[in-house]
Enzyme design. Structure first.
Site, PDB file in Angstrom:
ATOM      1  N   LEU A  94       0.869  -1.173   0.000  1.00  0.00           N
ATOM      2  CA  LEU A  94       0.000   0.000   0.000  1.00  0.00           C
ATOM      3  C   LEU A  94       0.905   1.222   0.000  1.00  0.00           C
ATOM      4  CD1 LEU A  94      -2.713  -0.972   2.665  1.00  0.00           C
ATOM      5  CD2 LEU A  94      -2.947  -1.001   0.171  1.00  0.00           C
ATOM      6  N   ASP A  95       0.509   2.276  -0.720  1.00  0.00           N
ATOM      7  CA  ASP A  95       1.381   3.443  -0.770  1.00  0.00           C
ATOM      8  C   ASP A  95       1.313   4.240   0.538  1.00  0.00           C
ATOM      9  OD1 ASP A  95      -0.720   5.422  -0.888  1.00  0.00           O
ATOM     10  OD2 ASP A  95      -0.950   5.028  -3.017  1.00  0.00           O
ATOM     11  N   PHE A  96       2.180   5.207   0.651  1.00  0.00           N
ATOM     12  CA  PHE A  96       2.378   5.988   1.875  1.00  0.00           C
ATOM     13  C   PHE A  96       1.079   6.604   2.381  1.00  0.00           C
ATOM     14  CE2 PHE A  96       3.872   9.894   4.096  1.00  0.00           C
ATOM     15  CZ  PHE A  96       4.719   9.301   5.034  1.00  0.00           C
TER      16      PHE A  96
END
Length: 265
Positions: A94-96
């Site tokens: 999952l991205d930041f």
């Protein structure tokens, strides 16, 4: 003895031998086999083999899903229980700026199969948009739009309601390309203000698992993941203490319409 990529490099370089022959990806070794790295014998016994463990983690916004970040930002691995043997492998990323369900396991083969495009496992996200989607936008998002890395679409879009400029949707897709959910909405001019993964394959994000906490899966859900990956359990299934307090993070499931997120702000 090394990361998956390091060991793959050793295999390609012919540095690993199994029963006197150069080993290849996919070869299996266990008790009674003769395994060597650069001519040095590696003694195999059952005690060396890590137990198959699987846990879920509620990733908050602001954490990376890599083991180390060059900028020194916190990662999900900082929060996980330490292992005496083996290492945690994440099933996807999952991205930041995305929160929600992460699945982690000590079984690299299980993780690889769960991520493989051929499995086509469901990924479900709760998405907060600024404003509502038009019927034309919904039609376009479910029939397909062309992104820079090829066509993409949502398998289903469920209206979750909202108030003011905040409107929630639940979307379902069966692949995990980089920032795919955000890019799909951007393609129809919609702005994502919050993104939460709430399901991956047969596993859902529990409503009582707070952000930044993990929970070990019991044998039943682990077997469901094994079935989804079309793997036969061989290593023992283990359980660990849980960490479970907090606020609901998932809307109640319906077929055509979902209520607003428990945290609509």
């Amino acid at each position: 003895m090394g990361s998956r990529r390091e060991v793959e490099g050793w295999l390609e370089a012919g540095r690993i031998k199994l029963n006197g022959k150069v080993a290849s990806p996919g070869d299996q070794a266990g008790e009674g086999d003769h395994l060597a790295l650069d001519g040095k014998v590696i003694h195999l016994d059952a005690a060396m083999m890590p137990e198959r463990r699987v846990l879920i983690y509620h990733k908050p916004v602001g954490e990376m899903t890599t083991r180390k970040d060059p900028e020194g930002r916190p990662t999900i691995f900082d929060q996980l229980p330490r292992l005496d043997r083996g290492r945690w492998v994440s099933v996807g990323r999952l991205d930041f700026n995305t929160s929600g369900l992460m699945i982690l396991t000590t079984d690299g083969q299980l993780a690889a199969r769960l991520m493989h495009p051929s499995r086509r496992l469901v990924r479900e996200y709760a998405v907060r948009l600024r404003g509502e989607l038009s019927p034309e936008a919904v039609e376009k998002l479910t029939t397909g739009v062309r992104l820079e890395d090829g066509p993409a679409r949502f398998e289903e879009i469920l209206d979750g309601g909202g108030r003011g400029q905040n409107h929630w949707y639940h979307v379902i897709l069966r692949e995990g390309r980089y920032r795919e959910v955000r890019r799909l909405f951007e393609a129809v001019g919609a702005t994502v203000s919050r993104l939460i993964r709430v399901r991956y394959g047969p596993v859902e994000l529990p409503s009582d698992l707070p952000r930044g906490k993990w929970r070990e899966l019991k044998p039943g859900p682990v077997r469901a993941l094994m079935d989804a990956a079309e793997l036969v359990p061989e290593a023992p299934l283990a359980e660990a203490p849980t960490q479970s307090t907090g606020n609901p993070a998932r809307a109640k499931k319906t077929r055509r319409k979902r209520p607003a997120s428990p945290n609509p702000d």
